[in-house]
Design a protein around this motif. Sequence first.
Motif, PDB file in Angstrom:
ATOM      1  N   HIS A  44       2.041   6.137  -5.650  1.00 17.22           N
ATOM      2  CA  HIS A  44       1.242   6.067  -6.873  1.00 17.22           C
ATOM      3  C   HIS A  44      -0.006   6.921  -6.708  1.00 17.22           C
ATOM      4  O   HIS A  44      -0.179   7.567  -5.672  1.00 17.22           O
ATOM      5  CB  HIS A  44       0.906   4.618  -7.236  1.00 17.22           C
TER       6      HIS A  44
ATOM      7  N   ASP B 119       2.110  -0.050  -3.147  1.00 14.85           N
ATOM      8  CA  ASP B 119       1.119  -1.120  -3.232  1.00 14.85           C
ATOM      9  C   ASP B 119       1.581  -2.261  -4.150  1.00 14.85           C
ATOM     10  O   ASP B 119       0.815  -3.169  -4.447  1.00 14.85           O
ATOM     11  CB  ASP B 119      -0.223  -0.570  -3.762  1.00 14.85           C
TER      12      ASP B 119
ATOM     13  N   HIS C 110      -3.718   7.332  -1.240  1.00 13.09           N
ATOM     14  CA  HIS C 110      -2.324   7.767  -1.093  1.00 13.09           C
ATOM     15  C   HIS C 110      -2.147   9.254  -1.385  1.00 13.09           C
ATOM     16  O   HIS C 110      -1.071   9.802  -1.172  1.00 13.09           O
ATOM     17  CB  HIS C 110      -1.415   6.937  -2.011  1.00 13.09           C
TER      18      HIS C 110
ATOM     19  N   HIS D 287      -3.387   6.328  -6.533  1.00 10.90           N
ATOM     20  CA  HIS D 287      -4.690   5.935  -5.984  1.00 10.90           C
ATOM     21  C   HIS D 287      -5.111   6.837  -4.833  1.00 10.90           C
ATOM     22  O   HIS D 287      -4.277   7.378  -4.108  1.00 10.90           O
ATOM     23  CB  HIS D 287      -4.669   4.472  -5.524  1.00 10.90           C
TER      24      HIS D 287
ATOM     25  N   HIS E  74       0.501  -2.013 -10.897  1.00 14.49           N
ATOM     26  CA  HIS E  74      -0.630  -1.824  -9.988  1.00 14.49           C
ATOM     27  C   HIS E  74      -1.393  -0.576 -10.416  1.00 14.49           C
ATOM     28  O   HIS E  74      -2.624  -0.559 -10.444  1.00 14.49           O
ATOM     29  CB  HIS E  74      -0.121  -1.689  -8.552  1.00 14.49           C
TER      30      HIS E  74
HETATM   31 ZN   LIG Z   1      -3.087   1.392  -4.922  1.00 11.91          ZN
END
Ligand SMILES: [Zn+2]
Length: 292
Positions: free
Chosen positions: A111, A189, A116, A113, A170
Motif C-alpha cells: 500500500h 498492514d 512501505h 504509506h 487500512h
Molecule cells: Zn500502513
Amino acid sequence: MGVIFALGALGQAPAENGTLPAAWLSGGPNCLEVPEWQVHEYNPTFYILRQSGCINYEKPFLYLFIGRERALLIDTGAGKSTAAPFVGSLLARWAEQNKRKTPPLVVAHSHGHGDHVAGDAAFATLQDATVIPPTVEAEQKAFGIAKWPSDPGAIDLGDRVIDVLAIPGHQPAHVAYYDRKTGALLTGDHLYPGRLYVSDFPAYLASTRRLVEFTARRPVAHIFGCHIEQSSTPFVDYPVGTVYQPQEHSLALGRAHLLELLAGLESMIEKPVRLPLRDFTIFPREPRQSKQ
Ligand SMILES: [Zn+2]
Ligand SMILES: [Zn+2]
C-alpha cells in the motif's frame, strides 16, 4: 445466527515449501552490530527481507519472489531506505549462483504509506527495474484489476502467477498478494501480528470478507504481514516506536487469524472499537459516524 466458514482447501498442499527463522532481528540492543537488512531464504525463489529497527522503528518486512522471467519485490522500506542497491546486489548474486541472467525486477507495494514506499525513487537507478506506483489506477492497470476492489488481478513472473486482491480499508490502494507456488498470502498492514489500523471500516470489513472467500478453496501456508508489533505474550504488544523487540511474536499467521479478524470486525459493525485479541489488535482510527 452463526456463519459457517469453509475450512480451506483440505487435502491440497502448495507445490513448494520453505522455512522460517526461529526469530528475526528487530533492532539493537547494540545498533552498531545490526545490519540494515536481514535476508531470509524461505526457499530458493522466495526471499523475505526485514529492515532494521535501528534505521526506522517500523522495521518493515519486504518480500521478493523470483519467476522464470522476472522478479517481484513488494515494498521498498521506510526512512532512509537502501532497498534499491541492496535488492539489486542480492538479485545479481542470486543470478550468479543460479547461472542465470539477473532477472528484470518489478517493484510493487502492499500500500501507499510512507514506511512501505520510502526506497522507491532509487530503483530508477537500477537496470531493468519497473516501479508500479502505489495508486489504485496504477495497480488496476499493472495487475489487470477490471473493477476495483471486487475483481481479482494477477501478475505472471514466468511459470509463477501471483494473484492480486484489492483490500482497501487500512489505506485506499492496499492490495494483497497470493503466491500459488508456496501458498504464501501477503496481507501488508491489513493483517499482521500488531495493531491493525482501520481507517475505513466498511471497506476493511468488505476486504476481509473477500480474503476469507478467496482463501476458502486455496491452500494457505502462511499469512505474512509487513510488521511485528505484538510480543510473544498473548494480548501484549510493544509500544509504538519500539526498536528492540527481543520477545516478539512470530511473523507468520495462518488462515484461522483471518477468520478471527473477520469475526472481530463483525462483532463491532454497530460501533467500531479497539479490540485486543491474542495475536493482534483491531484498532479503528476513529469511531465510524452513525448514519443519522
Ligand atoms: Zn500502513
Ligand atoms: Zn506499515
